[in-house]
Design a protein around this motif. Structure first.
Motif, short mmCIF file in Angstrom:
data_model
loop_
_atom_site.label_atom_id
_atom_site.label_comp_id
_atom_site.label_asym_id
_atom_site.label_seq_id
_atom_site.Cartn_x
_atom_site.Cartn_y
_atom_site.Cartn_z
N VAL A 37 0.84 -1.20 0.00
CA VAL A 37 0.00 0.00 0.00
C VAL A 37 0.88 1.25 0.00
O VAL A 37 0.63 2.20 -0.76
CB VAL A 37 -0.97 -0.01 1.21
N MET A 38 1.90 1.26 0.82
CA MET A 38 2.81 2.40 0.89
C MET A 38 3.50 2.63 -0.45
O MET A 38 3.58 3.77 -0.93
CB MET A 38 3.86 2.18 1.99
N LEU A 39 3.97 1.56 -1.08
CA LEU A 39 4.64 1.70 -2.37
C LEU A 39 3.68 2.18 -3.46
O LEU A 39 4.06 2.98 -4.32
CB LEU A 39 5.29 0.37 -2.77
N MET A 40 2.45 1.71 -3.42
CA MET A 40 1.47 2.16 -4.40
C MET A 40 1.16 3.64 -4.22
O MET A 40 1.05 4.39 -5.21
CB MET A 40 0.20 1.31 -4.31
N GLN A 41 1.05 4.08 -2.98
CA GLN A 41 0.81 5.50 -2.73
C GLN A 41 2.00 6.33 -3.19
O GLN A 41 1.84 7.37 -3.83
CB GLN A 41 0.57 5.74 -1.23
N ARG A 42 3.19 5.86 -2.88
CA ARG A 42 4.40 6.58 -3.28
C ARG A 42 4.50 6.69 -4.80
O ARG A 42 4.83 7.74 -5.34
CB ARG A 42 5.62 5.86 -2.71
N GLU A 43 4.21 5.60 -5.50
CA GLU A 43 4.27 5.62 -6.97
C GLU A 43 3.18 6.52 -7.54
O GLU A 43 3.41 7.24 -8.51
CB GLU A 43 4.12 4.20 -7.53
N ARG A 46 4.40 9.99 -7.19
CA ARG A 46 5.47 10.25 -8.15
C ARG A 46 4.89 10.50 -9.54
O ARG A 46 5.32 11.40 -10.25
CB ARG A 46 6.44 9.07 -8.19
N GLU A 47 3.90 9.71 -9.95
CA GLU A 47 3.27 9.90 -11.25
C GLU A 47 2.54 11.23 -11.31
O GLU A 47 2.56 11.91 -12.33
CB GLU A 47 2.32 8.75 -11.55
N ALA A 48 1.88 11.59 -10.22
CA ALA A 48 1.15 12.86 -10.19
C ALA A 48 2.13 14.03 -10.30
O ALA A 48 1.84 15.02 -10.99
CB ALA A 48 0.33 12.97 -8.91
N GLN A 49 3.27 13.95 -9.66
CA GLN A 49 4.27 15.02 -9.72
C GLN A 49 4.91 15.09 -11.10
O GLN A 49 5.19 16.17 -11.61
CB GLN A 49 5.34 14.83 -8.66
N ALA A 50 5.12 13.95 -11.73
CA ALA A 50 5.76 13.91 -13.04
C ALA A 50 4.87 14.52 -14.12
O ALA A 50 5.34 15.18 -15.03
CB ALA A 50 6.15 12.48 -13.41
N SER A 51 3.57 14.30 -14.02
CA SER A 51 2.67 14.81 -15.04
C SER A 51 2.15 16.19 -14.70
O SER A 51 1.47 16.82 -15.49
CB SER A 51 1.49 13.85 -15.23
N GLY A 52 2.44 16.66 -13.50
CA GLY A 52 2.01 17.99 -13.10
C GLY A 52 0.55 18.06 -12.71
O GLY A 52 -0.02 19.12 -12.63
N GLY A 53 -0.06 16.93 -12.45
CA GLY A 53 -1.47 16.95 -12.06
C GLY A 53 -1.97 15.58 -11.70
O GLY A 53 -1.20 14.67 -11.41
N ILE A 54 -3.24 15.42 -11.79
CA ILE A 54 -3.88 14.15 -11.45
C ILE A 54 -3.69 13.17 -12.61
O ILE A 54 -3.83 13.53 -13.77
CB ILE A 54 -5.38 14.35 -11.16
N VAL A 55 -3.40 11.94 -12.28
CA VAL A 55 -3.21 10.91 -13.29
C VAL A 55 -4.57 10.37 -13.70
O VAL A 55 -5.33 9.87 -12.87
CB VAL A 55 -2.33 9.77 -12.76
#
Length: 64
Positions: A37-43, A46-55
């Motif tokens: 769960v922690m790794l899924m939240q972290r990923e 990370r995806e949200a920060q990389a795309s600059g918004g909500i995935v």
């Protein structure tokens, strides 16, 4: 009679050993579940920060 007592003692010991194994596995599964769960939240973060918004899975790329 002694043979039955020996078999009961053996079976009792086996049940206790299996109970210990199950208890250890339960603890390990709970720990691994928390880590997943922690790794899924972290990923997700990370995806949200990389795309600059909500995935959003069905979002079209900006060049279309």
């Amino acid at each position: 009679m002694q043979e039955l007592e020996e078999k009961i003692a053996h079976l009792t010991r086996t049940v206790e050993e299996l109970s210990d194994v199950v208890a250890r596995q339960e603890t390990e599964i709970a720990t691994l579940t928390r880590r997943v769960v922690m790794l899924m939240q972290r990923e997700g973060e990370r995806e949200a920060q990389a795309s600059g918004g909500i995935v959003v899975g069905d979002e079209r790329p900006p060049h279309y």
